[in-house]
Scaffold this motif. Structure first.
Motif, PDB file in Angstrom:
ATOM      1  N   GLY A 198      60.463  32.205  66.247  1.00  0.00           N
ATOM      2  CA  GLY A 198      59.461  30.920  66.382  1.00  0.00           C
ATOM      3  C   GLY A 198      59.316  30.450  67.729  1.00  0.00           C
ATOM      4  O   GLY A 198      58.433  29.615  67.935  1.00  0.00           O
ATOM      5  N   ARG A 199      59.948  31.149  68.873  1.00  0.00           N
ATOM      6  CA  ARG A 199      59.613  30.404  70.026  1.00  0.00           C
ATOM      7  C   ARG A 199      58.246  30.913  70.755  1.00  0.00           C
ATOM      8  O   ARG A 199      57.953  32.148  70.451  1.00  0.00           O
ATOM      9  N   ARG A 200      57.776  30.264  71.676  1.00  0.00           N
ATOM     10  CA  ARG A 200      56.617  30.672  72.082  1.00  0.00           C
ATOM     11  C   ARG A 200      56.956  31.478  73.312  1.00  0.00           C
ATOM     12  O   ARG A 200      58.118  31.555  73.843  1.00  0.00           O
ATOM     13  N   ARG A 201      55.927  32.687  73.489  1.00  0.00           N
ATOM     14  CA  ARG A 201      56.356  33.499  74.687  1.00  0.00           C
ATOM     15  C   ARG A 201      55.860  32.909  75.897  1.00  0.00           C
ATOM     16  O   ARG A 201      54.727  32.455  75.859  1.00  0.00           O
ATOM     17  N   CYS A 202      56.397  33.328  76.977  1.00  0.00           N
ATOM     18  CA  CYS A 202      55.812  32.908  78.322  1.00  0.00           C
ATOM     19  C   CYS A 202      54.556  33.517  78.526  1.00  0.00           C
ATOM     20  O   CYS A 202      54.384  34.533  78.618  1.00  0.00           O
ATOM     21  N   VAL A 203      53.502  32.765  78.924  1.00  0.00           N
ATOM     22  CA  VAL A 203      52.008  33.145  79.056  1.00  0.00           C
ATOM     23  C   VAL A 203      51.971  34.103  80.101  1.00  0.00           C
ATOM     24  O   VAL A 203      51.455  35.109  79.766  1.00  0.00           O
TER      25      VAL A 203
ATOM     26  N   GLY B 287      57.088  34.110  69.097  1.00  0.00           N
ATOM     27  CA  GLY B 287      57.990  34.995  68.734  1.00  0.00           C
ATOM     28  C   GLY B 287      57.970  36.308  69.473  1.00  0.00           C
ATOM     29  O   GLY B 287      56.956  36.402  70.386  1.00  0.00           O
ATOM     30  N   THR B 288      58.611  37.358  69.310  1.00  0.00           N
ATOM     31  CA  THR B 288      58.504  38.690  70.183  1.00  0.00           C
ATOM     32  C   THR B 288      57.103  39.277  69.867  1.00  0.00           C
ATOM     33  O   THR B 288      56.755  39.180  68.544  1.00  0.00           O
ATOM     34  N   PRO B 289      56.628  40.068  70.455  1.00  0.00           N
ATOM     35  CA  PRO B 289      55.134  40.790  70.178  1.00  0.00           C
ATOM     36  C   PRO B 289      55.358  41.766  69.046  1.00  0.00           C
ATOM     37  O   PRO B 289      54.379  41.755  68.144  1.00  0.00           O
TER      38      PRO B 289
ATOM     39  N   ARG C 204      61.086  29.045  76.108  1.00  0.00           N
ATOM     40  CA  ARG C 204      60.290  30.216  75.895  1.00  0.00           C
ATOM     41  C   ARG C 204      60.996  31.512  76.134  1.00  0.00           C
ATOM     42  O   ARG C 204      61.951  31.718  76.539  1.00  0.00           O
ATOM     43  N   LEU C 205      60.139  32.442  75.184  1.00  0.00           N
ATOM     44  CA  LEU C 205      60.655  33.776  75.302  1.00  0.00           C
ATOM     45  C   LEU C 205      60.188  34.508  76.688  1.00  0.00           C
ATOM     46  O   LEU C 205      58.805  34.272  76.879  1.00  0.00           O
ATOM     47  N   HIS C 206      60.932  35.310  77.533  1.00  0.00           N
ATOM     48  CA  HIS C 206      60.452  35.897  78.576  1.00  0.00           C
ATOM     49  C   HIS C 206      60.825  37.209  78.514  1.00  0.00           C
ATOM     50  O   HIS C 206      61.701  37.696  77.930  1.00  0.00           O
ATOM     51  N   ALA C 207      59.923  38.023  79.093  1.00  0.00           N
ATOM     52  CA  ALA C 207      59.873  39.714  79.064  1.00  0.00           C
ATOM     53  C   ALA C 207      60.933  40.138  80.097  1.00  0.00           C
ATOM     54  O   ALA C 207      60.365  39.598  81.452  1.00  0.00           O
TER      55      ALA C 207
ATOM     56  N   ASN D 164      56.995  45.893  72.159  1.00  0.00           N
ATOM     57  CA  ASN D 164      57.537  44.649  72.909  1.00  0.00           C
ATOM     58  C   ASN D 164      57.273  44.847  74.309  1.00  0.00           C
ATOM     59  O   ASN D 164      57.796  44.452  75.248  1.00  0.00           O
ATOM     60  N   GLY D 165      56.237  45.872  74.723  1.00  0.00           N
ATOM     61  CA  GLY D 165      55.971  46.396  76.241  1.00  0.00           C
ATOM     62  C   GLY D 165      57.122  47.003  76.787  1.00  0.00           C
ATOM     63  O   GLY D 165      57.381  46.837  77.821  1.00  0.00           O
ATOM     64  N   HIS D 166      58.181  47.685  76.095  1.00  0.00           N
ATOM     65  CA  HIS D 166      59.376  48.248  76.668  1.00  0.00           C
ATOM     66  C   HIS D 166      60.073  47.016  77.637  1.00  0.00           C
ATOM     67  O   HIS D 166      60.656  47.406  78.467  1.00  0.00           O
ATOM     68  N   CYS D 167      60.377  45.894  77.030  1.00  0.00           N
ATOM     69  CA  CYS D 167      60.861  44.859  77.391  1.00  0.00           C
ATOM     70  C   CYS D 167      61.782  44.136  76.421  1.00  0.00           C
ATOM     71  O   CYS D 167      61.514  43.995  75.093  1.00  0.00           O
ATOM     72  N   TRP D 168      62.935  43.561  76.943  1.00  0.00           N
ATOM     73  CA  TRP D 168      63.756  42.656  76.173  1.00  0.00           C
ATOM     74  C   TRP D 168      63.116  41.178  76.205  1.00  0.00           C
ATOM     75  O   TRP D 168      62.314  40.923  77.296  1.00  0.00           O
ATOM     76  N   TRP D 169      63.087  40.567  75.013  1.00  0.00           N
ATOM     77  CA  TRP D 169      62.359  39.164  75.047  1.00  0.00           C
ATOM     78  C   TRP D 169      63.800  38.407  75.195  1.00  0.00           C
ATOM     79  O   TRP D 169      64.383  38.285  73.968  1.00  0.00           O
ATOM     80  N   LEU D 170      64.012  37.609  76.159  1.00  0.00           N
ATOM     81  CA  LEU D 170      65.123  36.845  76.345  1.00  0.00           C
ATOM     82  C   LEU D 170      64.903  35.322  76.754  1.00  0.00           C
ATOM     83  O   LEU D 170      63.486  34.845  76.924  1.00  0.00           O
ATOM     84  N   VAL D 171      66.058  34.407  76.659  1.00  0.00           N
ATOM     85  CA  VAL D 171      65.503  32.931  76.858  1.00  0.00           C
ATOM     86  C   VAL D 171      66.693  32.563  78.081  1.00  0.00           C
ATOM     87  O   VAL D 171      67.543  33.291  78.307  1.00  0.00           O
ATOM     88  N   SER D 172      66.454  31.565  78.632  1.00  0.00           N
ATOM     89  CA  SER D 172      67.354  30.875  79.718  1.00  0.00           C
ATOM     90  C   SER D 172      67.018  29.225  79.411  1.00  0.00           C
ATOM     91  O   SER D 172      66.463  28.756  78.585  1.00  0.00           O
ATOM     92  N   GLY D 173      68.030  28.666  80.336  1.00  0.00           N
ATOM     93  CA  GLY D 173      67.814  27.182  80.229  1.00  0.00           C
ATOM     94  C   GLY D 173      67.901  26.499  79.027  1.00  0.00           C
ATOM     95  O   GLY D 173      68.738  26.767  78.120  1.00  0.00           O
TER      96      GLY D 173
END
Length: 100
Positions: free
Chosen positions: A68-73, A86-88, A22-25, A9-18
């Protein structure tokens, strides 16, 4: 199948807001596992800056959102991941299962 800061996951948490669109790192060093557990247990949001630069209050999405959520580009570009859903780590597991 995780949103935790592991190498896949790139050493990141994949979280959401709002509205959780989108999933953000969020870089793993900005948030410890204990802080995340406490936030989940106490239903609190975590203020942090995503890899793409957004500063929001984040939380761990549910299982289906992690899948199922799209990752932030912009987050994906910064971490050199392909855009996707989804998460990587989950996406890589799916590809490995299909190749087997």
């Amino acid at each position: 199948m995780t949103a935790h800061p592991i190498p896949e996951n790139g050493h990141c948490w994949w979280l959401v807001s709002g509205k959780e669109r989108r999933l953000h790192a969020i870089r793993g060093h900005e948030l410890t596992a204990q802080e995340m557990r406490t936030a989940i247990d106490e239903c609190r949001h975590i203020p942090a800056r995503a890899v793409c630069g957004l500063h929001r209050r984040w939380w761990m999405p549910g299982l289906f959102s992690r899948l199922g959520r799209r990752r932030c580009v912009p987050c994906c570009r910064a971490l050199v991941f392909p855009a996707g859903y989804g998460t990587p780590a989950n996406e890589q597991d799916i590809r490995r299962d299909l190749a087997a």
